[in-house]
Design a protein around this motif. Sequence first.
Motif, PDB file in Angstrom:
ATOM      1  N   LEU A 114       0.864  -1.180   0.000  1.00  0.00           N
ATOM      2  CA  LEU A 114       0.000   0.000   0.000  1.00  0.00           C
ATOM      3  C   LEU A 114       0.902   1.233   0.000  1.00  0.00           C
ATOM      4  N   THR A 115       0.741   2.086  -0.990  1.00  0.00           N
ATOM      5  CA  THR A 115       1.640   3.233  -1.154  1.00  0.00           C
ATOM      6  C   THR A 115       0.945   4.578  -0.971  1.00  0.00           C
ATOM      7  N   PHE A 116      -0.350   4.569  -0.606  1.00  0.00           N
ATOM      8  CA  PHE A 116      -1.075   5.832  -0.537  1.00  0.00           C
ATOM      9  C   PHE A 116      -0.585   6.733   0.592  1.00  0.00           C
ATOM     10  N   LEU A 117       0.148   6.162   1.595  1.00  0.00           N
ATOM     11  CA  LEU A 117       0.661   6.978   2.688  1.00  0.00           C
ATOM     12  C   LEU A 117       2.113   7.407   2.480  1.00  0.00           C
ATOM     13  N   ASP A 118       2.715   6.995   1.378  1.00  0.00           N
ATOM     14  CA  ASP A 118       4.137   7.255   1.189  1.00  0.00           C
ATOM     15  C   ASP A 118       4.472   8.739   1.108  1.00  0.00           C
ATOM     16  N   GLU A 119       3.543   9.539   0.596  1.00  0.00           N
ATOM     17  CA  GLU A 119       3.814  10.970   0.515  1.00  0.00           C
ATOM     18  C   GLU A 119       3.789  11.616   1.907  1.00  0.00           C
ATOM     19  N   ALA A 120       2.849  11.177   2.734  1.00  0.00           N
ATOM     20  CA  ALA A 120       2.753  11.741   4.079  1.00  0.00           C
ATOM     21  C   ALA A 120       3.806  11.137   5.003  1.00  0.00           C
ATOM     22  N   VAL A 121       4.023   9.821   4.887  1.00  0.00           N
ATOM     23  CA  VAL A 121       5.028   9.117   5.694  1.00  0.00           C
ATOM     24  C   VAL A 121       6.006   8.464   4.717  1.00  0.00           C
ATOM     25  N   PRO A 122       7.128   9.115   4.430  1.00  0.00           N
ATOM     26  CA  PRO A 122       8.052   8.606   3.405  1.00  0.00           C
ATOM     27  C   PRO A 122       8.494   7.174   3.684  1.00  0.00           C
ATOM     28  N   ASN A 123       8.525   6.362   2.601  1.00  0.00           N
ATOM     29  CA  ASN A 123       8.952   4.972   2.699  1.00  0.00           C
ATOM     30  C   ASN A 123       9.965   4.708   1.598  1.00  0.00           C
ATOM     31  N   ASN A 124      10.401   3.486   1.468  1.00  0.00           N
ATOM     32  CA  ASN A 124      11.395   3.149   0.453  1.00  0.00           C
ATOM     33  C   ASN A 124      11.147   1.751  -0.077  1.00  0.00           C
ATOM     34  N   ASP A 125      12.039   1.270  -0.922  1.00  0.00           N
ATOM     35  CA  ASP A 125      11.898  -0.043  -1.547  1.00  0.00           C
ATOM     36  C   ASP A 125      12.576  -1.107  -0.692  1.00  0.00           C
ATOM     37  N   PRO A 126      12.082  -2.349  -0.762  1.00  0.00           N
ATOM     38  CA  PRO A 126      12.715  -3.426   0.012  1.00  0.00           C
ATOM     39  C   PRO A 126      14.087  -3.778  -0.554  1.00  0.00           C
ATOM     40  N   LEU A 127      14.900  -4.425   0.291  1.00  0.00           N
ATOM     41  CA  LEU A 127      16.214  -4.871  -0.143  1.00  0.00           C
ATOM     42  C   LEU A 127      16.085  -6.023  -1.133  1.00  0.00           C
ATOM     43  N   GLU A 128      16.967  -6.036  -2.097  1.00  0.00           N
ATOM     44  CA  GLU A 128      17.028  -7.146  -3.044  1.00  0.00           C
ATOM     45  C   GLU A 128      18.263  -7.982  -2.748  1.00  0.00           C
ATOM     46  N   PHE A 129      18.073  -9.288  -2.588  1.00  0.00           N
ATOM     47  CA  PHE A 129      19.207 -10.184  -2.356  1.00  0.00           C
ATOM     48  C   PHE A 129      18.781 -11.601  -2.712  1.00  0.00           C
ATOM     49  N   GLU A 130      19.766 -12.459  -2.958  1.00  0.00           N
ATOM     50  CA  GLU A 130      19.507 -13.858  -3.272  1.00  0.00           C
ATOM     51  C   GLU A 130      19.074 -14.602  -1.999  1.00  0.00           C
ATOM     52  N   THR A 131      18.138 -15.504  -2.154  1.00  0.00           N
ATOM     53  CA  THR A 131      17.682 -16.320  -1.022  1.00  0.00           C
ATOM     54  C   THR A 131      18.853 -17.134  -0.466  1.00  0.00           C
ATOM     55  N   TYR A 132      18.943 -17.198   0.849  1.00  0.00           N
ATOM     56  CA  TYR A 132      20.022 -17.954   1.472  1.00  0.00           C
ATOM     57  C   TYR A 132      19.529 -18.585   2.768  1.00  0.00           C
ATOM     58  N   GLN A 133      20.326 -19.543   3.275  1.00  0.00           N
ATOM     59  CA  GLN A 133      20.012 -20.228   4.532  1.00  0.00           C
ATOM     60  C   GLN A 133      21.005 -19.784   5.613  1.00  0.00           C
ATOM     61  N   ALA A 134      20.501 -19.782   6.839  1.00  0.00           N
ATOM     62  CA  ALA A 134      21.345 -19.333   7.952  1.00  0.00           C
ATOM     63  C   ALA A 134      21.124 -20.216   9.172  1.00  0.00           C
ATOM     64  N   ALA A 135      22.199 -20.845   9.656  1.00  0.00           N
ATOM     65  CA  ALA A 135      22.181 -21.570  10.926  1.00  0.00           C
ATOM     66  C   ALA A 135      22.968 -20.738  11.932  1.00  0.00           C
ATOM     67  N   VAL A 136      22.281 -20.224  12.930  1.00  0.00           N
ATOM     68  CA  VAL A 136      22.897 -19.302  13.877  1.00  0.00           C
ATOM     69  C   VAL A 136      22.627 -19.788  15.297  1.00  0.00           C
ATOM     70  N   THR A 137      23.673 -19.869  16.101  1.00  0.00           N
ATOM     71  CA  THR A 137      23.510 -20.236  17.505  1.00  0.00           C
ATOM     72  C   THR A 137      24.033 -19.092  18.373  1.00  0.00           C
TER      73      THR A 137
END
Length: 835
Positions: free
Chosen positions: A598-621
């Motif tokens: 939904l972009t109708f509020l972007d002018e009143a509340v500035p937003n941006n585009d999502p990050l683009e990256f390749e899908t990856y897996q993460a095992a974190v402890t």
Amino acid sequence: MKKLGFFFLLAILVFPMYGNSQALLNGTILDENQTPIPFAKVFVKNNAELRTESDANGYYELRLFPGEYFLVYNAPGYNERESWLVITDLPVQRDIQLFPVKLHELEDIQVTAKKSNPGREIMLKVVAKRDSINPWNYTHIVDGYIKATEKLDVKVKEEKEKKNKANNTTTETQTGDVIVDPFEEERKLQTALANNMNLVEVQFTRNFAPPSNVKEVRNAYEKRGNDQNLYYTTTVKSNFNFFQNLLHLDDLHQSPVSSPISGPGILSYKYRLEEQYEENGKKINRIKIIPRSTATTTLEGYIWVIDSTWLVQKLELTLNKGNLLVYDYFKITQTFDHPGDSLCVLTHQELDYGVKYKDQTSVCKTVADFTNYRFNTVFAPKFFGNEVAVTEKEAYEKDSAYWNKTRTSTLTLEEQQYIIAKDSIRDYQNRKEYLDSVDGIFNKVTVLKVLWFGVDHRNRVKKTQWTISSLAATTRPMYIAGPRIAPSYFYFKKWENEHALDCYTEASIGILNSDIKGKTWWRYRYAPFHFGTANIQFNHDFDVIRSYDAITQIYKRENFIETTDGSIGNSYELFNGFYADFNFDFSERRSINGYKFLTFLDEAVPNNDPLEFETYQAAVTELTLSYTPKQKFMREPKKKVLLGSKYPTFYVTYERGIPKLFGSDVDHEYGRAGMMQTFKIGTLGTSSYHITTGKFLSAKNLYMADFKFQRRSDPIWFSNPLYSFQGLDSSLPSKKIFYEGHFVHHDNGAIINKIPFMKKTGIGLVIGAGALYVQEYDWQHYELFAGLERNFKFSKRRLRIGVYAVASDGNHITPRMNYKVSFAILDDRNMKWNF
């Protein structure tokens, strides 16, 4: 010059042990009984700029260049002492003992315009004998009984009263003569009494050895009603020992209380002899206690002193309202016995206190009787420790015959009626038929529950409860990637051994993207005494990269990713004060690029585009270890109650991104360490600090979701200054080392109350500072802030509202000033604010 100033501040906040080739001088300042003296002054003779003060535990630090020095140590009510020492490049420890000024020296101090003050002269003689007549200077065992009662006066709204009156009038008009059922009236009176009173009784044995070793063994405990507002149901949290210099009543009063029966107290109070009379052949002096400055001395009332022996017979003192955490007033009355005319033995104590809310007045009274003192008891070497109280398993099973035999304070007629009514109602309410009827009412599905509150179902026999979310909670009109419908289910079960299970499950359907998501987590408390908790979680949902960021950044699309993950974790107290928290998470992370927004509020509340990256897996402890030395606690039959510690909490965190495990793409190591503490500086207020540092130990394959960020500041909101900054205008993702330090001090009225009429306003002063250095960006940030805070009654809680001015500077910004506000609720479980 700015950088030099910053590094100097950083050295003070983060690395106080390294400073300009100076050596560290430290030690503890003690009185004649080896008790720490808080807020004592230490300075170099003929160079008063080199000075410091001891903290609440008598500990002091001073940094000096190599050389020879004459150190001066002094504190109010004690003789000044000088000490010569040689400073090299090695640390030096110097403990100093100060002794109280003698009686004739105190008399020479001019603190009043009057030449003769009989009250003060009498109190000087009491103070001169204080150490010998103080029962807490001797090991002893004593039996005790506590009765705490609360009477509630709940106001009925006028509209409801008028409605009831109108209904009664209509009934009488229609039916003519009214037949009054006396049994029904008695039942109503009993029910009203049971609902408008609370009562707790405790029978215990208290073991004590100077200076402050205590172990309380509860033999019997009976609670009827709610004990939330009742104070002093145990002797280990607060000890009203007026024969010491300061009373530390942390769960009652914001600052330590200066005692009028002490050397420093002689200088802090006025004493006026108001009455002399004969009693049992002894002359009794009634002396009025008047604080010289209500900013730091908060007691007033009377002390009764026996002439010639100078023993305290009784005291009746009131705490001024200003620094009380919850109550509107608090009065202490103590009565002493005098075996052999040589000791003041506390036999009876009464506490009168209360609080008034909008529609309820609570009037409370706690009576404590102490009998059968056994002095000069020899305790086993390891008898005392961090476990300061134990409640026996059988304590909750004592019957009325036991209480009738051991109760040392006679019950009033009203209290007797209350116990009968409460026990009768409790017996009735524990019947299966009654519990089923109550559950039936609770489990009834209504329109309001479906629409707003949620549908609950409870089974008291099995101790289970579940909840289905309401339509209001299910609907999420504002969400990343558009509105969603997210019904949820919550389940809870508790066992007799205090083990407990709770879980939450949610399904989520996107309206704009027609996507299905969901999550579930399960948590099981398997070791209540060691806070042992195991958890497991499965999740397919949106996630955030910076979960702890400013409100102006948290909602940005670049902050969101999509994850499918599972995690397991466990937390456990390995030994007293030492906690281990372990978590393992495996996830697949995807960009949300391609979703509709939904972009109708972007002018009143500035937003941006999502990050683009390749899908990856993460095992974190992740493993976090924390330790609080000498953590005090109370042992209940099935759980542990923490009472805090006077030492800092140290913590260390290690995170490992494990490569190749289940196809994991991440490969990094991160470490962080820190320490934090809250302590009182005599009567000058409460200070808190938090020092931390961290860095990536390796970053062979590090993704944005695993970066560590320095949180930027909110525009108006004053966030917790122990964990964040108020003038930082950037979120800094860092791989290299950072150093961070925070300090906050609340004066609790000690400073601001000295301004005329300010004490009546209830406003307190808060000051603080923060410093940050991020090596990766050569980013230096430092700030100072000051504000005014006031506590308000909010429903039946305490709300603190503050306004603050913040001055910030650094090598990437120009000096600036901004203003902020905060709102905080007092935690009524530990009687602490969030900062």
